[in-house]
Scaffold this active site. Structure first.
Site, PDB file in Angstrom:
ATOM      1  N   SER A   1      41.739 -10.400  87.395  1.00 19.26           N
ATOM      2  CA  SER A   1      42.657 -11.214  88.189  1.00 19.26           C
ATOM      3  C   SER A   1      44.101 -10.904  87.811  1.00 19.26           C
ATOM      4  O   SER A   1      44.993 -10.925  88.661  1.00 19.26           O
ATOM      5  CB  SER A   1      42.347 -12.706  88.047  1.00 19.26           C
ATOM      6  OG  SER A   1      42.523 -13.146  86.723  1.00 19.26           O
TER       7      SER A   1
ATOM      8  N   GLY B   1      41.692 -13.193  82.620  1.00 20.72           N
ATOM      9  CA  GLY B   1      40.939 -11.947  82.491  1.00 20.72           C
ATOM     10  C   GLY B   1      41.708 -10.768  83.064  1.00 20.72           C
ATOM     11  O   GLY B   1      42.725 -10.932  83.733  1.00 20.72           O
TER      12      GLY B   1
ATOM     13  N   GLY C   1      17.651  11.158  92.393  1.00 21.14           N
ATOM     14  CA  GLY C   1      16.921   9.989  92.868  1.00 21.14           C
ATOM     15  C   GLY C   1      15.520  10.021  92.299  1.00 21.14           C
ATOM     16  O   GLY C   1      15.100  11.052  91.770  1.00 21.14           O
TER      17      GLY C   1
ATOM     18  N   TYR D   1      17.577  15.566  92.736  1.00 22.72           N
ATOM     19  CA  TYR D   1      16.909  15.321  94.008  1.00 22.72           C
ATOM     20  C   TYR D   1      17.733  15.888  95.167  1.00 22.72           C
ATOM     21  O   TYR D   1      17.190  16.494  96.103  1.00 22.72           O
ATOM     22  CB  TYR D   1      16.685  13.816  94.194  1.00 22.72           C
ATOM     23  CG  TYR D   1      15.954  13.459  95.469  1.00 22.72           C
ATOM     24  CD1 TYR D   1      14.581  13.622  95.571  1.00 22.72           C
ATOM     25  CD2 TYR D   1      16.651  12.969  96.576  1.00 22.72           C
ATOM     26  CE1 TYR D   1      13.908  13.309  96.745  1.00 22.72           C
ATOM     27  CE2 TYR D   1      15.982  12.653  97.748  1.00 22.72           C
ATOM     28  CZ  TYR D   1      14.617  12.820  97.835  1.00 22.72           C
ATOM     29  OH  TYR D   1      13.962  12.510  98.993  1.00 22.72           O
TER      30      TYR D   1
ATOM     31  N   HIS E   1      21.507  17.253  85.575  1.00 20.58           N
ATOM     32  CA  HIS E   1      22.485  16.180  85.826  1.00 20.58           C
ATOM     33  C   HIS E   1      23.803  16.492  85.115  1.00 20.58           C
ATOM     34  O   HIS E   1      23.896  16.333  83.906  1.00 20.58           O
ATOM     35  CB  HIS E   1      21.944  14.849  85.292  1.00 20.58           C
ATOM     36  CG  HIS E   1      20.830  14.311  86.129  1.00 20.58           C
ATOM     37  ND1 HIS E   1      21.045  13.515  87.226  1.00 20.58           N
ATOM     38  CD2 HIS E   1      19.495  14.474  86.050  1.00 20.58           C
ATOM     39  CE1 HIS E   1      19.890  13.209  87.785  1.00 20.58           C
ATOM     40  NE2 HIS E   1      18.936  13.770  87.086  1.00 20.58           N
TER      41      HIS E   1
END
Ligand code: XMP
Length: 527
Positions: A236, A233, A62, A90, A177
């Site tokens: 859907s 698409g 964060g 964090y 990370h």
């Protein structure tokens, strides 16, 4: 209300979001390890998090310092509950501070690629990874002393305690990370936490997703009926295929052909999608109606409004016809939507009724429709939706399709939309798509709109004749989520081929230009 539990509900890892852009990435990496993950805000009370019965918890990075006045915090209960926890950046510092370690407000920053030295190569997180490895750091504060009972497992030049663990309590922390690509062994470290630390197995597969959703859809819909607007698409299509698998003929799909589709897309829905799924499909050819309503309109927002309005009218009429054609005691009570997980996270809701952004809403369905929503993709990222589509046997052309806006080519013609202009753009767009696919570049780009500058003409020469045609713009972009994007550095020879073919094969187009603007400041679409 989306179903949230079923007998098939997978083991869940909660990713607690401390307000950086990393939480979604962490959630994706966990899922790549075939373990289901869900993002929750750090403001959620610990009791609520634990009520979700998580098998592990990951605290994200964060932007704050743990010393900042408004720094987000976490209830200590999380560390006492016996649930394995991994703190990242964090989250690592919060963990250190909460459990009695020392975090110094050093003022100096460590940012970017950093060398990490592993001091305990046999530790749970680092086993099998090299003693010296490259990690990605992004922090100001640093941990100088681990909490009592914890073993320090790695350090950097700047940070004496860059990782620690307490295997007995199943608590682990790393300053770097692991979710970003630049951390060479990041995925392995995450998997070590999940499999070794938390004892999870990689059992969340596309097959298990399909089983779980089919069961949840059946439980939600019962014997009633559902309707789904297919846009052509991926989202859907996959949502409809899942619902079809679950409830068969209780579902009817509606495909509104507004005349603004790309070349071949309508046929793919009408033929290939139906063949692959066996879905009941009602096709409405409404292109005359849409083009009539769009006549004389150049303003982009006006176009969107008109297309949205017409779409709703056509859809409502189709719905009435479906009811009239097959009268039944069972009401058409459900509307299937392809809402994806990033939309759910961004609109702040983990569960419950979707707050659908009109932008993402197929053609702009009205918000006051008297339907309950069925949203079988609410838990999935886009790449997972594609994998589910593949699992369900949908045609590759649909599953691998690039995002395409609901208002279609209507917002890729700068100027008035006419049938002739649509035909030109459809040809140019098909050539660009063909060449990108042939060059194997589909996986490298997010999408490549082709835009027709219909109100612009420029002089050219072809054969011995002077031409006075329109330019098209190629807008290839690379992106993770369409919120930001960069222009794709396509090879010159591919660009050259696209240009030559479009200017040779599409009369009226005598110039091909390339858009080299990132987003921001440009948007992906031109309108
Ligand atoms: P922009 O142009 O805002 O596009 O950078 C971001 C993504 O959204 C798509 N897009 C739309 N999708 N209706 C849609 O369903 C729209 O009106 C619309 N406008 C843009 C765009 O293709 C890109 O993927």
């Amino acid at each position: 209300m989306a179903p949230t539990s079923s007998e098939n509900a997978p083991d869940t890892v909660l990713v607690v979001d401390f307000g950086a852009q990393y939480a979604q990435l962490i959630a994706r990496r966990v899922r790549e390890a075939r373990v289901y993950s869900e993002i929750v805000p750090s403001t959620m009370p610990a009791s609520e998090m634990l009520a979700k019965n998580p098998k592990a918890i990951i605290l994200s990075g964060g932007p704050s310092s743990v010393y900042a006045e408004d720094a987000p915090s976490l209830d200590r209960e999380i560390f006492e509950a016996g649930v394995p926890v991994l703190g990242i950046c964090y989250g690592f510092q919060l963990m250190a501070q909460a459990l009695g370690g020392t975090v110094d407000n050093t003022g100096s920053r460590e940012y970017g690629r950093t060398g990490l030295t592993v001091s305990k190569p046999a530790s749970t997180l680092f086993e099998g990874t090299p003693v010296e490895q490259q990690v990605w750091m992004s922090h100001g504060d640093a941990c100088s002393e681990a909490p009592a009972g914890f073993t320090v497992t790695a350090s950097t030049d700047e940070v004496p305690v860059a990782a620690f663990e307490n295997d007995e309590r199943k608590l682990y922390g790393i300053q770097h990370h692991p979710e970003v690509m630049h951390t060479t062994f990041g995925q392995q470290e995450l998997e070590h936490f999940l499999y070794r630390g938390a004892g999870l197995t990689p059992s969340w597969t596309t097959e298990s997703i399909v089983d779980e959703q089919v069961e949840a859809i059946r439980a939600q819909v019962g014997s009633r009926r559902a309707i789904c607007a297919l846009s052509g698409g991926v989202d859907s299509a996959v949502a409809a295929a899942l619902v079809q698998k679950a409830i068969g003929t209780q579902l009817t799909c509606v495909y509104v052909d507004h005349g603004l589709m790309r070349k071949g897309e309508t046929e793919q829905v009408e033929k290939d999608f139906v063949a692959a799924t066996g879905v009941q499909l009602k096709v409405v050819d409404a292109s005359e109606r849409f083009l009539g309503a769009l006549a004389g309109v150049s303003d982009p927002e006006q176009k969107r409004k008109i297309i949205g309005r017409e779409f709703i009218r056509v859809f409502e009429q189709a719905q009435a016809e479906i009811v009239a054609e097959a009268p039944s005691d069972e009401p058409v009570a459900f509307l299937v939507q392809g809402t994806l997980y990033p939309d759910v996270v961004e609109s702040g809701g983990g569960t419950g009724t979707a707050n659908i952004k009109s932008h993402h809403n197929v053609g702009g369905l009205p918000e006051d429709l008297e339907f309950e929503l069925v949203e079988p993709l609410r838990k999935l990222f886009k790449d997972e939706v594609r994998m589910v589509g593949q699992e369900l046997g949908l045609p590759a052309e649909i599953v691998q399709r690039q995002p395409f806006p609901g208002p279609g080519l209507g917002i890729r013609i700068i100027g008035e939309v006419t049938r002739e202009r649509l035909d030109l753009l459809r040809e140019a767009d098909a050539i660009a798509r063909e060449e990108l696919t042939a060059a194997g570049l589909d996986g490298d780009i997010w999408q490549c709109p082709v835009v027709l500058l219909a109100d612009v003409r420029s002089v050219g020469v072809q054969g011995d004749a002077r031409t006075y045609g329109h330019p098209v713009v190629l807008r290839p972009v690379s992106s993770e989520d369409a919120m930001t994007a960069d222009w794709s550095r396509l090879p010159y020879d591919v660009l050259g081929r696209i240009s030559t073919r479009i200017t040779n094969e599409v009369s009226e187009i005598n110039r091909v230009t390339l858009d080299v603007t990132s987003k921001p400041p440009g948007t992906i679409e031109w309108e």
